[in-house]
Design a protein around this motif. Sequence first.
Motif, PDB file in Angstrom:
ATOM      1  N   PHE A 141      -8.886   8.861   2.467  1.00 41.69           N
ATOM      2  CA  PHE A 141      -8.691   7.559   3.095  1.00 41.69           C
ATOM      3  C   PHE A 141     -10.003   7.061   3.706  1.00 41.69           C
ATOM      4  O   PHE A 141     -10.406   5.915   3.486  1.00 41.69           O
ATOM      5  CB  PHE A 141      -7.607   7.667   4.174  1.00 41.69           C
ATOM      6  N   ALA A 142     -10.679   7.905   4.473  1.00 39.94           N
ATOM      7  CA  ALA A 142     -11.928   7.507   5.124  1.00 39.94           C
ATOM      8  C   ALA A 142     -13.003   7.168   4.102  1.00 39.94           C
ATOM      9  O   ALA A 142     -13.739   6.188   4.275  1.00 39.94           O
ATOM     10  CB  ALA A 142     -12.409   8.614   6.061  1.00 39.94           C
ATOM     11  N   ARG A 143     -13.096   7.942   3.044  1.00 40.25           N
ATOM     12  CA  ARG A 143     -14.103   7.656   2.004  1.00 40.25           C
ATOM     13  C   ARG A 143     -13.830   6.311   1.333  1.00 40.25           C
ATOM     14  O   ARG A 143     -14.754   5.547   1.058  1.00 40.25           O
ATOM     15  CB  ARG A 143     -14.167   8.789   0.992  1.00 40.25           C
ATOM     16  N   ARG A 144     -12.564   6.005   1.059  1.00 39.85           N
ATOM     17  CA  ARG A 144     -12.217   4.689   0.492  1.00 39.85           C
ATOM     18  C   ARG A 144     -12.539   3.583   1.480  1.00 39.85           C
ATOM     19  O   ARG A 144     -13.025   2.522   1.091  1.00 39.85           O
ATOM     20  CB  ARG A 144     -10.732   4.628   0.130  1.00 39.85           C
ATOM     21  N   ALA A 145     -12.268   3.807   2.757  1.00 36.44           N
ATOM     22  CA  ALA A 145     -12.552   2.789   3.775  1.00 36.44           C
ATOM     23  C   ALA A 145     -14.057   2.538   3.884  1.00 36.44           C
ATOM     24  O   ALA A 145     -14.492   1.384   4.036  1.00 36.44           O
ATOM     25  CB  ALA A 145     -11.965   3.204   5.124  1.00 36.44           C
ATOM     26  N   ILE A 146     -14.859   3.575   3.796  1.00 42.76           N
ATOM     27  CA  ILE A 146     -16.316   3.427   3.822  1.00 42.76           C
ATOM     28  C   ILE A 146     -16.778   2.609   2.623  1.00 42.76           C
ATOM     29  O   ILE A 146     -17.559   1.661   2.760  1.00 42.76           O
ATOM     30  CB  ILE A 146     -17.011   4.802   3.865  1.00 42.76           C
ATOM     31  N   GLU A 147     -16.284   2.950   1.456  1.00 41.96           N
ATOM     32  CA  GLU A 147     -16.639   2.221   0.236  1.00 41.96           C
ATOM     33  C   GLU A 147     -16.249   0.740   0.367  1.00 41.96           C
ATOM     34  O   GLU A 147     -17.038  -0.153   0.037  1.00 41.96           O
ATOM     35  CB  GLU A 147     -15.913   2.869  -0.944  1.00 41.96           C
ATOM     36  N   MET A 148     -15.053   0.478   0.854  1.00 42.22           N
ATOM     37  CA  MET A 148     -14.579  -0.896   1.003  1.00 42.22           C
ATOM     38  C   MET A 148     -15.396  -1.646   2.051  1.00 42.22           C
ATOM     39  O   MET A 148     -15.737  -2.817   1.869  1.00 42.22           O
ATOM     40  CB  MET A 148     -13.099  -0.893   1.377  1.00 42.22           C
ATOM     41  N   GLU A 161      -9.602  -5.884   7.476  1.00 38.81           N
ATOM     42  CA  GLU A 161      -9.541  -4.507   7.948  1.00 38.81           C
ATOM     43  C   GLU A 161      -9.298  -3.599   6.746  1.00 38.81           C
ATOM     44  O   GLU A 161      -8.225  -3.617   6.153  1.00 38.81           O
ATOM     45  CB  GLU A 161      -8.425  -4.388   8.983  1.00 38.81           C
ATOM     46  N   PRO A 162     -10.296  -2.806   6.350  1.00 37.53           N
ATOM     47  CA  PRO A 162     -10.148  -1.948   5.169  1.00 37.53           C
ATOM     48  C   PRO A 162      -8.941  -1.017   5.239  1.00 37.53           C
ATOM     49  O   PRO A 162      -8.239  -0.833   4.235  1.00 37.53           O
ATOM     50  CB  PRO A 162     -11.454  -1.145   5.141  1.00 37.53           C
ATOM     51  N   GLY A 163      -8.684  -0.435   6.382  1.00 35.15           N
ATOM     52  CA  GLY A 163      -7.602   0.539   6.492  1.00 35.15           C
ATOM     53  C   GLY A 163      -6.259  -0.003   6.057  1.00 35.15           C
ATOM     54  O   GLY A 163      -5.538   0.625   5.278  1.00 35.15           O
ATOM     55  N   ARG A 164      -5.900  -1.167   6.541  1.00 36.19           N
ATOM     56  CA  ARG A 164      -4.606  -1.756   6.175  1.00 36.19           C
ATOM     57  C   ARG A 164      -4.546  -2.092   4.691  1.00 36.19           C
ATOM     58  O   ARG A 164      -3.522  -1.907   4.044  1.00 36.19           O
ATOM     59  CB  ARG A 164      -4.313  -2.997   7.014  1.00 36.19           C
ATOM     60  N   ARG A 165      -5.658  -2.600   4.140  1.00 33.46           N
ATOM     61  CA  ARG A 165      -5.675  -2.917   2.705  1.00 33.46           C
ATOM     62  C   ARG A 165      -5.481  -1.650   1.871  1.00 33.46           C
ATOM     63  O   ARG A 165      -4.742  -1.650   0.887  1.00 33.46           O
ATOM     64  CB  ARG A 165      -6.984  -3.599   2.320  1.00 33.46           C
ATOM     65  N   ILE A 166      -6.137  -0.575   2.276  1.00 33.07           N
ATOM     66  CA  ILE A 166      -6.011   0.687   1.539  1.00 33.07           C
ATOM     67  C   ILE A 166      -4.586   1.214   1.627  1.00 33.07           C
ATOM     68  O   ILE A 166      -4.008   1.608   0.607  1.00 33.07           O
ATOM     69  CB  ILE A 166      -7.011   1.735   2.074  1.00 33.07           C
TER      70      ILE A 166
END
Length: 144
Positions: free
Chosen positions: A26-33, A1-6
């Motif tokens: 946060f959302a942009r990092r999650a998209i990238e991940m 789950e990208p969100g928790r990792r970020i």
Amino acid sequence: EPGRRIVEEELRDEGKALPWIDPEAFARRAIEMAFHDRECIKHGEEWLFFDRGLVDAAVALEHATGISASDTVSAGSRFHQQIFITPPWPEIYRMDDERQHGMEEGISEYHRLLDAFDQLGYDTVILPKVDVKARADFVLERHS
């Protein structure tokens, strides 16, 4: 789950790309991940289930900025046609260091995701509110 990792990384490094501080970052990092995660498994032959991912992040970006999730999620980035989603479940919902939004925001997010999956043409299957093993069996019985 990208969100928790970020969130774990941002909290550890005193970063600001947190959903309660800078939801767009946060959302942009999650998209990238999420794109990176998909790239890492693209040649795999086995079934792989993502717990949250690209569509969730695109919906978060849309919520934060108004940029359409369909603009973020291109046709080449589609997942399997069938998407499983767990409905809001107050009896097991818990806030923690990585999840600081309450149940009300979780319910709003759930409805945004349902709408987005429908608009993106996915077949959404609501998971039953049963124990983990029964949910896993439910998913495995229905994937096609």
